[in-house]
Motif scaffolding. Structure first.
Motif, PDB file in Angstrom:
ATOM      1  N   ALA A 170       0.783  -1.034  -0.024  1.00 39.36           N
ATOM      2  CA  ALA A 170      -0.074   0.049  -0.008  1.00 39.36           C
ATOM      3  C   ALA A 170       0.827   1.082   0.026  1.00 39.36           C
ATOM      4  CB  ALA A 170      -0.981  -0.062   1.375  1.00 39.36           C
ATOM      5  N   LYS A 171       0.293   2.214   0.399  1.00 34.04           N
ATOM      6  CA  LYS A 171       1.159   3.550   0.544  1.00 34.04           C
ATOM      7  C   LYS A 171       1.686   3.872  -0.875  1.00 34.04           C
ATOM      8  CE  LYS A 171       3.560   1.640   3.931  1.00 34.04           C
ATOM      9  NZ  LYS A 171       4.392   1.470   4.971  1.00 34.04           N
ATOM     10  N   GLY A 193      -1.146  -5.437  -5.412  1.00 32.39           N
ATOM     11  CA  GLY A 193      -1.611  -5.141  -4.041  1.00 32.39           C
ATOM     12  C   GLY A 193      -2.342  -3.946  -4.007  1.00 32.39           C
ATOM     13  N   GLY A 244       6.379  -5.705  -0.760  1.00 34.37           N
ATOM     14  CA  GLY A 244       5.052  -5.385  -0.644  1.00 34.37           C
ATOM     15  C   GLY A 244       4.189  -6.526  -1.126  1.00 34.37           C
ATOM     16  N   LEU A 246       0.766  -9.077  -1.889  1.00 30.83           N
ATOM     17  CA  LEU A 246      -0.133  -8.765  -3.018  1.00 30.83           C
ATOM     18  C   LEU A 246      -1.606  -8.593  -2.437  1.00 30.83           C
ATOM     19  CD1 LEU A 246       1.115 -11.138  -5.985  1.00 30.83           C
ATOM     20  CD2 LEU A 246       1.863  -8.804  -5.748  1.00 30.83           C
ATOM     21  N   TYR A 249      -3.507  -9.328   3.732  1.00 32.37           N
ATOM     22  CA  TYR A 249      -3.157 -10.485   4.320  1.00 32.37           C
ATOM     23  C   TYR A 249      -3.706 -10.316   5.871  1.00 32.37           C
ATOM     24  CZ  TYR A 249       0.823  -8.255   6.873  1.00 32.37           C
ATOM     25  OH  TYR A 249       1.781  -7.507   7.445  1.00 32.37           O
ATOM     26  N   GLU A 250      -3.486  -9.236   6.650  1.00 31.63           N
ATOM     27  CA  GLU A 250      -4.141  -9.226   7.979  1.00 31.63           C
ATOM     28  C   GLU A 250      -5.515  -9.700   7.948  1.00 31.63           C
ATOM     29  OE1 GLU A 250      -3.190  -6.459   5.827  1.00 31.63           O
ATOM     30  OE2 GLU A 250      -2.290  -4.911   7.090  1.00 31.63           O
ATOM     31  N   GLY A 275      10.798  -5.545   3.449  1.00 27.59           N
ATOM     32  CA  GLY A 275       9.459  -4.825   3.688  1.00 27.59           C
ATOM     33  C   GLY A 275       8.998  -5.654   5.031  1.00 27.59           C
ATOM     34  N   GLY A 276       8.500  -4.555   5.932  1.00 27.80           N
ATOM     35  CA  GLY A 276       8.102  -5.108   7.013  1.00 27.80           C
ATOM     36  C   GLY A 276       7.091  -6.181   6.916  1.00 27.80           C
ATOM     37  N   ASP A 277       5.857  -5.649   6.163  1.00 28.95           N
ATOM     38  CA  ASP A 277       4.694  -6.638   5.922  1.00 28.95           C
ATOM     39  C   ASP A 277       5.149  -7.690   5.076  1.00 28.95           C
ATOM     40  OD1 ASP A 277       2.398  -5.276   7.266  1.00 28.95           O
ATOM     41  OD2 ASP A 277       3.342  -3.675   6.266  1.00 28.95           O
TER      42      ASP A 277
END
Ligand code: ADP
Ligand code: MG
Length: 320
Positions: A170-171, A193, A244, A246, A249-250, A275-277
């Protein structure tokens, strides 16, 4: 020139301020979803302790100015080395001076130590007080993980071609300038994404290097046709950069990203992933190990992309 922690004069009792990125992903049950960012800092912390110095750990955490205490408790409970002889500061972003890059806040932070170590590569694209102002006030060095990030990511400055950049997540506002830069070095850029829908409305979409998902662009996960298209591009690429997820996922939309991770792991290309996520989605399986056998997994997302695009970061410039 970047100076390594090994050049720092750490003696018995020397207080060493270590800027880390322990902004860990937390799952819906309030538990740490991935502790890689703690693990990446342990070598540096252990090195300081072995020299009989006192590591003073500081990080930001979350978006709402919440306390970092749950992360510190998790760290102490899970890593022997952190149980004693280590001090912790509160969430840096609880003070607005951090993000405003306030000189006063930097001076306040400097009172907590005699030496500064940047071990937060993933935040070093931000002009925040603990990243760019604090190192000007103390003898400053970078930690082992920071050095490792630079060494591995620098390999991408002469990438083999075809070079495929896969951008999910995102972002997009924050990633758009980088996409522009990567249009010069990458051969194909897949944008998926939550970003796909935005890109479809921009002039960017006319560029023949840009590839978007097949079908509905506001889907919560990548569909089979999209995965087949990505697979085709992966198979013809020699260098792949991925940042990132796709899918959302949360909320359970994990299938597309898991499939992508597997395709990347099985490819023969040199790969860079960050990437953190994105990392949170790699925490199971042997996928991580398979990727590491022909690539590098960065602890950074935005900072990785900025470093690749510019060859440096504000946090690196502040040290020179
Ligand atoms: P990273 O931390 O790896 O750099 P980002 O922060 O850019 O990744 O993106 C992660 C976010 O993107 C997650 O919150 C995820 O839910 C969201 N996201 C990814 N794909 C989609 C999608 N198809 N629809 C909605 N949200 C998505
Ligand atoms: Mg993220």
């Amino acid at each position: 020139m970047i100076k390594s922690i090994e050049e720092a004069d750490i003696k018995e009792g020397t207080r060493v301020l270590v800027r880390v990125d322990w902004n860990l992903p937390i799952n819906e049950n309030g538990e740490v979803a991935d502790a890689s960012r703690i693990e990446a800092t342990l070598e540096t912390i252990e090195y300081i302790k072995n020299k009989s110095g006192v590591p003073v750990i500081m990080s930001h955490f979350g978006r709402e100015g919440e306390s970092i205490e749950p992360v510190i408790n998790f760290a102490k409970n899970n890593y022997e080395i952190l149980k004693e002889g280590v001090e912790f500061l509160e969430n840096l972003r609880q003070n607005p001076g951090e993000e405003e890059n306030s000189e006063d806040f930097a001076h306040e932070l400097a009172k907590n130590g005699e030496i500064y170590i940047n071990e937060a590569f993933s935040v070093s694209h931000r002009e925040h007080a603990s990243i760019v102002s604090l190192p000007k006030l103390l003898p400053s060095f970078v930690g082992f993980n920071f050095l490792n990030e630079i060494a591995n990511l620098s390999e991408a400055f002469n990438p083999e071609h075809p070079f495929l950049f896969i951008l999910g997540g995102a972002k997009f506002e924050t990633k758009f300038p980088l996409v522009n830069k990567f249009l010069n070095i990458a051969d194909n850029i897949f944008i998926g994404g939550a970003n796909a829908i935005l890109v479809s409305k921009m002039d960017l979409v006319e560029n023949p290097k840009i590839i978007l998902p097949v079908g509905q662009l506001d889907a919560l996960d990548a569909n089979t046709e999209t995965l087949a298209l990505i697979s085709e591009k992966i198979n013809e690429s020699k260098f792949i950069l991925w940042n990132g997820p796709l899918g959302n996922y949360e909320n359970g939309f994990v299938a597309g990203t898991v499939a992508l991770a597997r395709m990347i792991a099985e490819s023969s290309a040199k790969v860079l992933v960050g990437g953190g996520d994105t990392l949170a989605m790699l925490s199971d399986d042997g996928i991580k190990e398979e990727i590491l056998s022909h690539g590098f997994i960065s602890t950074a997302g935005g900072a990785m992309l900025d470093f690749l695009a510019n060859g440096t970061l504000p946090g690196i410039e502040a040290l020179s």
